[in-house]
Design an enzyme around this catalytic site. Structure first.
Site, mmCIF file in Angstrom:
data_model
loop_
_atom_site.group_PDB
_atom_site.id
_atom_site.type_symbol
_atom_site.label_atom_id
_atom_site.label_comp_id
_atom_site.label_asym_id
_atom_site.label_seq_id
_atom_site.Cartn_x
_atom_site.Cartn_y
_atom_site.Cartn_z
ATOM 1 N N HIS A 56 27.390 7.462 41.699
ATOM 2 C CA HIS A 56 26.401 6.607 42.077
ATOM 3 C C HIS A 56 24.771 7.002 42.053
ATOM 4 C CE1 HIS A 56 23.939 3.641 44.361
ATOM 5 N NE2 HIS A 56 25.041 2.718 44.443
ATOM 6 N N ASP A 60 33.363 0.559 45.102
ATOM 7 C CA ASP A 60 34.162 -0.119 44.505
ATOM 8 C C ASP A 60 35.471 0.402 44.377
ATOM 9 O OD1 ASP A 60 32.621 -2.091 43.420
ATOM 10 O OD2 ASP A 60 31.569 -0.980 42.019
HETATM 11 N N1 CMC Z 1 33.115 9.802 35.839
HETATM 12 C C1 CMC Z 1 32.894 11.011 35.254
HETATM 13 N N2 CMC Z 1 31.583 11.713 34.908
HETATM 14 C C2 CMC Z 1 30.776 10.924 35.415
HETATM 15 C C3 CMC Z 1 30.664 9.701 36.409
HETATM 16 C C4 CMC Z 1 32.127 9.404 36.616
HETATM 17 N N3 CMC Z 1 32.579 8.047 36.986
HETATM 18 N N4 CMC Z 1 29.540 9.080 36.740
HETATM 19 C C5 CMC Z 1 28.545 9.972 36.409
HETATM 20 N N5 CMC Z 1 29.211 11.175 35.712
HETATM 21 C C6 CMC Z 1 28.615 12.239 34.914
HETATM 22 C C7 CMC Z 1 27.931 11.901 33.886
HETATM 23 O O1 CMC Z 1 28.699 12.028 32.597
HETATM 24 C C8 CMC Z 1 26.776 12.866 34.046
HETATM 25 O O2 CMC Z 1 27.009 13.974 33.202
HETATM 26 P P1 CMC Z 1 26.080 14.909 32.589
HETATM 27 O O3 CMC Z 1 24.933 15.201 33.329
HETATM 28 O O4 CMC Z 1 26.890 15.984 32.259
HETATM 29 O O5 CMC Z 1 25.731 14.133 31.514
HETATM 30 C C9 CMC Z 1 26.420 13.170 35.362
HETATM 31 O O6 CMC Z 1 27.311 12.591 35.932
HETATM 32 C C10 CMC Z 1 25.314 12.051 35.697
HETATM 33 O O7 CMC Z 1 25.805 10.609 35.516
HETATM 34 P P2 CMC Z 1 24.666 9.670 34.978
HETATM 35 O O8 CMC Z 1 25.500 8.522 34.268
HETATM 36 O O9 CMC Z 1 23.415 10.101 34.266
HETATM 37 O O10 CMC Z 1 24.252 8.939 36.417
HETATM 38 P P3 CMC Z 1 23.700 7.457 36.619
HETATM 39 O O11 CMC Z 1 23.142 7.516 37.983
HETATM 40 O O12 CMC Z 1 22.972 7.040 35.710
HETATM 41 O O13 CMC Z 1 25.066 6.678 36.994
HETATM 42 C C11 CMC Z 1 26.852 5.319 37.717
HETATM 43 C C12 CMC Z 1 25.516 6.170 37.898
HETATM 44 C C13 CMC Z 1 27.242 4.638 38.948
HETATM 45 C C14 CMC Z 1 26.607 4.149 36.631
HETATM 46 C C15 CMC Z 1 27.905 6.243 37.212
HETATM 47 O O14 CMC Z 1 28.331 7.207 37.945
HETATM 48 C C16 CMC Z 1 28.994 5.579 36.702
HETATM 49 O O15 CMC Z 1 29.246 5.191 35.494
HETATM 50 N N6 CMC Z 1 30.177 5.477 37.349
HETATM 51 C C17 CMC Z 1 31.277 4.760 37.110
HETATM 52 C C18 CMC Z 1 31.159 3.197 37.194
HETATM 53 C C19 CMC Z 1 31.044 2.913 38.873
HETATM 54 O O16 CMC Z 1 31.969 3.430 39.553
HETATM 55 N N7 CMC Z 1 29.894 2.033 39.156
HETATM 56 C C20 CMC Z 1 29.868 1.403 40.410
HETATM 57 C C21 CMC Z 1 28.675 1.911 41.199
HETATM 58 S S1 CMC Z 1 28.572 1.543 42.725
HETATM 59 C C22 CMC Z 1 28.359 -0.161 42.929
HETATM 60 C C23 CMC Z 1 27.518 -0.917 42.164
HETATM 61 O O17 CMC Z 1 26.412 -0.377 41.544
HETATM 62 O O18 CMC Z 1 27.888 -2.067 41.728
#
Ligand code: CMC
Length: 431
Positions: free
Chosen positions: A308, A366
């Protein structure tokens, strides 16, 4: 917003600029950079808004480090345990918990608006039956401004109020119609003797051929899912609603924009993606393979339902839903559901894995919602529409707050331009 008289200094090209600092009622201080371009001729750069407050708000507060979510100051776990969705809607919209009389009046107003214009039934029939219900939802909610143009004047507080009630009342009906349409069953009219959640289950699952009894435990679980998704401060879809509405667009168009944004798998679409992932994993012995893929930089796969932007410790909504999943599955006699076993084992494996610990990745809202919804009988394609109907009150509360703010301006971010500088047009024969 309290002006603390504190300032921050920015040194740039030999000049020092004073930036006012605001202190929120709770949370980190905020630097006011509104005059920065006028004074210093520079922009700030923050793609993804990781350090930028886009507005001030009194609706929802999140402390991502501590895993706290407050609506108008009330913790989400207390609201999930003691309140119910329509009461939370009132709280989000009007700022305080209602008295018994206010709640009754509000529930009556919402209940009286649950039917949709009869001609909307024909509008639905223009969609393909195999359309994703989110595609239908974006289209039909956008079209509400064509059916309800007597509540599109955003300058009129009464019309704003009517639009808010219509959206909260009609979204379950429209989402249920999208479901019924996609499975080829007749639309089911709302029933005013049922509460909000029970009525939604009735519209989704009853058929004219037989009586449908709504189990109170299931309607309570449904209500809790609605409550846990009701608002989440300035997330992507809410910011979309605010940006769309900053131009003066009508509320139905703005909410349709929010629904479109919510659909993406990084946001609300994650509930469908998560359940599909759990099904793909299939059994606990395949978990290590998927954990390895999620950690592999060369593999685009991510663990859906994990991570998140704001929560870095725990998502308080996921905690409540995990408990709810156990209750619902036990009630339905499917507590040995293989998906739940895979989900629990996956959660434990990830929580003990250094990659997920270091990156502070925890199950989000989720992760467990899909298991509950599937056990209730919803197809995966309906998961995100259910999120959308629950979040409508959050979007509309934020929209109302923004329209009522005298400082409201059109949203217009700037950019760091890295393209070509000015050059002369070259005739086609000389390229
Ligand atoms: N699985 C594996 N690695 C992950 C995941 C994951 N679910 N989420 C983040 N990471 C890693 C990512 O690769 C990155 O690694 P590095 O620092 O080596 O590049 C690090 O963690 C930080 O991730 P980010 O993408 O920069 O973080 P963000 O804040 O931009 O993204 C997020 C947040 C929710 C989009 C992301 O965690 C994600 O894609 N999760 C899976 C989708 C999901 O479950 N979304 C629902 C969110 S909650 C409800 C809603 O908002 O609707």
């Amino acid at each position: 917003m309290t002006d603390t008289q504190k300032t921050a200094q920015l040194s740039l090209n030999g000049e020092t600029y004073e930036l006012p600092v605001f202190s929120p009622s709770v949370g980190p201080d905020v630097l006011d950079i509104r005059k920065l371009y006028a004074q210093a001729g520079v922009f700030t750069y923050d793609p993804g808004f990781t350090s930028t407050a886009s507005c001030d708000s009194t609706i929802t507060y999140i402390d991502g480090e501590e895993g706290i979510l407050l609506h108008r100051g009330y913790p989400i776990d207390q609201l999930a345990a003691k309140s119910h969705y329509l009461e939370v809607c009132y709280l989000l919209l009007y700022g305080e918990l209602p008295t018994a009389a206010q709640l009754e009046d509000f529930e009556t107003r919402v209940t009286r608006h649950t039917m949709v214009h009869e001609q909307m039934h024909n509008f639905f029939r223009g969609f393909r039956r195999d359309a994703h219900p989110m595609a239908t939802l974006v289209g039909v909610v956008g079209a509400m401004s064509a059916f309800y143009h007597d509540s599109t004047d955003i300058a009129d507080p009464w019309q704003r109020e009517v639009a808010a009630i219509r959206l909260i009342a009609k979204l379950p009906t429209i989402a249920a119609m999208a479901h019924k349409y996609s499975i080829g069953q007749p639309f089911v009219y709302p029933r005013n003797d049922l509460d909000y959640a029970a009525n939604f289950l009735h519209m989704c699952f009853s058929v004219p051929a037989e009586q449908y009894h709504v189990d109170p435990i299931l309607s309570r679980a449904m209500d809790r899912i609605f409550t846990l998704h009701a608002d989440h401060e300035q997330n992507a879809s809410t910011s979309t609603v605010r940006l769309a509405s900053s131009s003066g667009a009508n509320p139905f168009a703005c909410i349709a924009a929010g629904i479109a944004c919510l659909w993406g798998p990084a946001h609300g679409g994650a509930n469908q993606a998560c359940l599909e992932m759990l099904k793909e994993i299939g059994s606990v012995d395949r978990i290590p393979e998927f954990i390895a893929r999620a950690k592999d930089k060369n593999d685009p796969f991510r663990l859906m339902g994990f991570g998140h932007r704001v929560y870095k410790n725990t998502d308080p909504r996921a905690k409540v839903l995990k408990q709810s999943a156990d209750e619902v599955l036990e009630l339905l006699g499917v507590e040995n559901n293989p998906l739940l076993q895979v989900a629990k084992e996956l959660e434990q494996t990830a929580l003990n894995d250094p990659y997920f610990i270091e990156k502070k990745l925890f199950p989000n809202v989720d992760f467990y919602s899909g298991i509950i919804l599937e056990a209730m009988g919803f197809p995966t394609a309906m998961f995100t529409p259910i999120f959308a109907l629950s979040r409508t009150v959050g979007w509309i509360s934020q929209w109302k707050e923004m329209i009522g703010d005298p400082q409201n301006k059109i949203g217009r971010p700037r950019q760091l331009y890295l393209g070509e500088t000015a050059r002369d047009y070259v005739d086609i024969e000389n390229r």
